[in-house]
Write a protein that holds these residues in place. Structure first.
Motif, PDB file in Angstrom:
ATOM      1  N   PHE A 166      39.069  44.081  45.442  1.00 50.94           N
ATOM      2  CA  PHE A 166      37.935  43.258  45.024  1.00 50.94           C
ATOM      3  C   PHE A 166      37.682  43.402  43.527  1.00 50.94           C
ATOM      4  O   PHE A 166      37.492  42.431  42.809  1.00 50.94           O
ATOM      5  N   VAL A 167      37.704  44.645  43.047  1.00 58.58           N
ATOM      6  CA  VAL A 167      37.418  44.913  41.636  1.00 58.58           C
ATOM      7  C   VAL A 167      38.514  44.349  40.739  1.00 58.58           C
ATOM      8  O   VAL A 167      38.239  43.867  39.648  1.00 58.58           O
ATOM      9  N   ARG A 168      39.754  44.377  41.214  1.00 56.18           N
ATOM     10  CA  ARG A 168      40.871  43.881  40.409  1.00 56.18           C
ATOM     11  C   ARG A 168      41.111  42.384  40.572  1.00 56.18           C
ATOM     12  O   ARG A 168      42.074  41.864  40.004  1.00 56.18           O
ATOM     13  N   ALA A 169      40.274  41.708  41.294  1.00 58.38           N
ATOM     14  CA  ALA A 169      40.415  40.259  41.447  1.00 58.38           C
ATOM     15  C   ALA A 169      40.204  39.586  40.097  1.00 58.38           C
ATOM     16  O   ALA A 169      39.365  40.024  39.296  1.00 58.38           O
ATOM     17  N   PRO A 170      40.955  38.520  39.809  1.00 59.66           N
ATOM     18  CA  PRO A 170      40.851  37.863  38.498  1.00 59.66           C
ATOM     19  C   PRO A 170      39.437  37.448  38.118  1.00 59.66           C
ATOM     20  O   PRO A 170      39.044  37.565  36.958  1.00 59.66           O
ATOM     21  N   LYS A 171      38.643  37.017  39.083  1.00 60.62           N
ATOM     22  CA  LYS A 171      37.302  36.564  38.709  1.00 60.62           C
ATOM     23  C   LYS A 171      36.433  37.697  38.172  1.00 60.62           C
ATOM     24  O   LYS A 171      35.484  37.457  37.451  1.00 60.62           O
ATOM     25  N   HIS A 172      36.769  38.938  38.501  1.00 62.22           N
ATOM     26  CA  HIS A 172      36.009  40.076  37.986  1.00 62.22           C
ATOM     27  C   HIS A 172      36.654  40.677  36.736  1.00 62.22           C
ATOM     28  O   HIS A 172      35.977  41.340  35.948  1.00 62.22           O
ATOM     29  N   VAL A 173      37.942  40.478  36.559  1.00 55.49           N
ATOM     30  CA  VAL A 173      38.669  41.113  35.471  1.00 55.49           C
ATOM     31  C   VAL A 173      38.734  40.246  34.223  1.00 55.49           C
ATOM     32  O   VAL A 173      38.768  40.761  33.106  1.00 55.49           O
ATOM     33  N   LEU A 174      38.730  38.930  34.388  1.00 56.65           N
ATOM     34  CA  LEU A 174      38.988  38.032  33.261  1.00 56.65           C
ATOM     35  C   LEU A 174      38.045  38.228  32.081  1.00 56.65           C
ATOM     36  O   LEU A 174      38.466  38.121  30.937  1.00 56.65           O
ATOM     37  N   ARG A 175      36.805  38.547  32.337  1.00 55.17           N
ATOM     38  CA  ARG A 175      35.871  38.696  31.217  1.00 55.17           C
ATOM     39  C   ARG A 175      36.191  39.913  30.353  1.00 55.17           C
ATOM     40  O   ARG A 175      35.750  40.010  29.221  1.00 55.17           O
ATOM     41  N   PHE A 176      36.983  40.848  30.899  1.00 56.26           N
ATOM     42  CA  PHE A 176      37.355  42.033  30.134  1.00 56.26           C
ATOM     43  C   PHE A 176      38.702  41.869  29.433  1.00 56.26           C
ATOM     44  O   PHE A 176      39.089  42.717  28.636  1.00 56.26           O
ATOM     45  N   LEU A 177      39.428  40.809  29.725  1.00 58.71           N
ATOM     46  CA  LEU A 177      40.745  40.599  29.121  1.00 58.71           C
ATOM     47  C   LEU A 177      40.600  39.923  27.766  1.00 58.71           C
ATOM     48  O   LEU A 177      40.878  38.748  27.585  1.00 58.71           O
ATOM     49  N   GLN A 178      40.163  40.689  26.802  1.00 62.26           N
ATOM     50  CA  GLN A 178      39.959  40.186  25.452  1.00 62.26           C
ATOM     51  C   GLN A 178      41.096  40.684  24.563  1.00 62.26           C
ATOM     52  O   GLN A 178      41.548  41.816  24.705  1.00 62.26           O
ATOM     53  N   PRO A 179      41.588  39.834  23.651  1.00 60.46           N
ATOM     54  CA  PRO A 179      42.669  40.256  22.753  1.00 60.46           C
ATOM     55  C   PRO A 179      42.288  41.523  21.981  1.00 60.46           C
ATOM     56  O   PRO A 179      41.154  41.692  21.550  1.00 60.46           O
ATOM     57  N   GLY A 180      43.249  42.422  21.871  1.00 56.28           N
ATOM     58  CA  GLY A 180      43.027  43.674  21.172  1.00 56.28           C
ATOM     59  C   GLY A 180      42.664  44.823  22.088  1.00 56.28           C
ATOM     60  O   GLY A 180      42.654  45.976  21.669  1.00 56.28           O
ATOM     61  N   ARG A 181      42.371  44.551  23.341  1.00 55.95           N
ATOM     62  CA  ARG A 181      41.992  45.600  24.288  1.00 55.95           C
ATOM     63  C   ARG A 181      43.226  46.376  24.735  1.00 55.95           C
ATOM     64  O   ARG A 181      44.302  45.817  24.892  1.00 55.95           O
ATOM     65  N   LEU A 182      43.080  47.679  24.911  1.00 54.23           N
ATOM     66  CA  LEU A 182      44.172  48.509  25.411  1.00 54.23           C
ATOM     67  C   LEU A 182      44.285  48.360  26.920  1.00 54.23           C
ATOM     68  O   LEU A 182      43.275  48.328  27.627  1.00 54.23           O
ATOM     69  N   CYS A 183      45.512  48.288  27.415  1.00 54.16           N
ATOM     70  CA  CYS A 183      45.773  48.124  28.857  1.00 54.16           C
ATOM     71  C   CYS A 183      46.788  49.176  29.292  1.00 54.16           C
ATOM     72  O   CYS A 183      47.745  49.444  28.576  1.00 54.16           O
ATOM     73  N   LEU A 184      46.580  49.741  30.447  1.00 52.11           N
ATOM     74  CA  LEU A 184      47.562  50.632  31.056  1.00 52.11           C
ATOM     75  C   LEU A 184      48.317  49.810  32.085  1.00 52.11           C
ATOM     76  O   LEU A 184      47.737  49.343  33.065  1.00 52.11           O
ATOM     77  N   LEU A 185      49.609  49.617  31.873  1.00 52.05           N
ATOM     78  CA  LEU A 185      50.415  48.788  32.767  1.00 52.05           C
ATOM     79  C   LEU A 185      51.166  49.659  33.756  1.00 52.05           C
ATOM     80  O   LEU A 185      51.790  50.645  33.383  1.00 52.05           O
ATOM     81  N   GLU A 186      51.094  49.263  35.024  1.00 58.41           N
ATOM     82  CA  GLU A 186      51.785  49.975  36.090  1.00 58.41           C
ATOM     83  C   GLU A 186      52.498  48.966  36.965  1.00 58.41           C
ATOM     84  O   GLU A 186      51.961  47.909  37.258  1.00 58.41           O
TER      85      GLU A 186
END
Length: 141
Positions: A63-83
């Motif tokens: 639920f938390v990782r659903a796009p509708k909840h995550v998209l607002r945090f996907l701003q350019p320049g943000r650090l991401c941990l990819l798995e």
């Protein structure tokens, strides 16, 4: 010849010890059968509650990782941990450049799909990841 004598003596010792081993096994099995757990129904409830909790944690993470909840945090320049969850591999930290929907998610029946209704598999993230020294030479070879 010496090897044959040694092996036969070892076998003789093992065969001679079998009755004692059988007695020890029977005694341990009887002791294990006599063991009881006084709060067994309560422990079963606890086990059921733990498995239900694990299921809820999986549902909450989805639920938390659903796009509708995550998209607002996907701003350019943000650090991401990819798995890569399918292989259980961490690709490391990277810098998000941007995101977009795939071509198949852009239009459904001629109407544009809002990003909040996209599935995670329909999103493409542009991320810069650090490479090992010499990686470019390997890629060109």
């Amino acid at each position: 010849v010496e090897l044959l004598v040694r092996r036969s003596f070892y076998t003789y010792q093992r065969v001679g010890a079998l009755p004692e081993i059988a007695r020890r096994r029977a005694a341990l099995e009887a002791e294990a059968a006599a063991l009881t757990q006084p709060d067994e129904p309560r422990l079963r409830e606890l086990l059921a509650a733990r498995s239900e909790r694990a299921g809820c944690e999986v549902a909450m993470e989805a639920f938390v990782r659903a796009p509708k909840h995550v998209l607002r945090f996907l701003q350019p320049g943000r650090l991401c941990l990819l798995e890569d969850a399918s292989r259980g591999v961490s690709l490391g930290w990277g810098v998000l450049l941007g995101w977009r929907g795939t071509a198949t998610s852009a239009y459904v029946g001629g109407a544009s799909v809002p990003p909040e209704r996209m599935r995670a598999s329909e999103l493409v993230l542009d991320v810069l990841l650090p490479c090992a020294a010499g990686a470019q030479a390997l890629a060109l070879a």
